[in-house]
Design a protein around this motif. Structure first.
Motif, short mmCIF file in Angstrom:
data_model
loop_
_atom_site.label_atom_id
_atom_site.label_comp_id
_atom_site.label_asym_id
_atom_site.label_seq_id
_atom_site.Cartn_x
_atom_site.Cartn_y
_atom_site.Cartn_z
N ARG A 34 8.32 4.26 -0.41
CA ARG A 34 7.64 5.21 -1.30
C ARG A 34 6.28 4.64 -1.67
N VAL A 66 2.94 11.34 -4.58
CA VAL A 66 4.01 10.42 -4.17
C VAL A 66 4.41 10.78 -2.75
N ALA A 95 6.90 9.80 0.35
CA ALA A 95 8.16 9.09 0.56
C ALA A 95 8.61 9.17 2.00
N ASP A 112 11.47 9.97 3.86
CA ASP A 112 12.66 10.75 3.52
C ASP A 112 13.59 10.86 4.73
#
Length: 228
Positions: free
Chosen positions: A173, A181, A183, A185
């Motif tokens: 992250r 943000v 990330a 995933d």
């Protein structure tokens, strides 16, 4: 007695062989643990946006972004190097400032990630070490995994916060200076093909600066007026 004299060397040989196998097996585990793929997703103001895909193997990473669909980025922190590859155009080039992702989403040493982050930042543009700072800022559990938090302070809006998954030796992250943000995933721990992280054969390196210098030396170049 003779039987013992014959069997003892064999036993020592077998034991040595088993020890060698155990050492090799133990050495392979960390390398296999750091092979994975993931989706890159950006979140800002409660809006999620798919940014692309990520693949990692050892000290190498490959980033494909929706913003630059005609190519992909290759990162090698061991050299260090970062390239943007355009297979259809048969060229590749230094990534430099093509994408901030090549400065942030990179394989790192969990005990000293600042070293790799600084090296990749210096590939992008000259860094004034007096204005670039990196320090650990605690721990946080993300998606069931413990992460180490690091803060990077840099000029020109290049500051960010990174959450490093120690097992994967990678930031899962990133929070940028504007609050976005990003990330990694849907992480999938799976083997990655070695050629995924190599520049395809037959591509030539394109140097934008060399092209600019050739244009400046040609008859079509017009020197801009000096500022008053």
């Amino acid at each position: 007695m003779k039987r013992n004299e014959k069997t003892c060397p064999i036993s020592r040989s077998v034991a040595a062989g088993l020890l060698a196998v155990a050492i090799l097996a133990g050495a392979a585990i960390p390398a296999m643990a750091q092979q994975f793929s993931a989706d890159l997703v950006a979140n800002k103001d409660d809006t999620a946006t798919a940014m692309g895909a990520l693949r990692v193997s050892g000290g190498k990473a490959r980033i494909e972004t929706s913003a630059l669909p005609d190519g992909f980025f290759l990162i090698d922190t061991g050299k260090p190097a970062a390239y943007f590859v355009r297979p259809a155009a048969r060229v590749y080039m230094d990534a430099r400032q093509s994408s901030p992702l090549t400065r942030m989403f990179i394989p790192v040493d969990p005990d000293d990630p600042c070293r790799q982050w600084l090296a990749m930042a210096q590939l992008s543009a000259p860094i004034d070490l007096a204005t670039w700072h990196c320090q650990r800022d605690g721990e946080e559990r993300i998606a069931g995994h413990d992460t180490d938090v690091f803060r990077i302070a840099a000029p020109s809006g290049l500051s960010f916060v990174g959450w490093i998954d120690r097992a994967r030796r990678f930031p899962v992250r990133i929070r940028t200076a504007d609050g976005t943000v990003i990330a990694a995933d849907h992480i999938r721990d799976e083997p990655q093909a070695a050629q995924t992280f190599e520049i395809p054969a037959g591509l030539r390196k394109f140097d934008p600066q060399a092209l600019i210098r050739r244009i400046q030396q040609s008859d079509v170049w017009v020197e801009p007026p000096a500022s008053e």
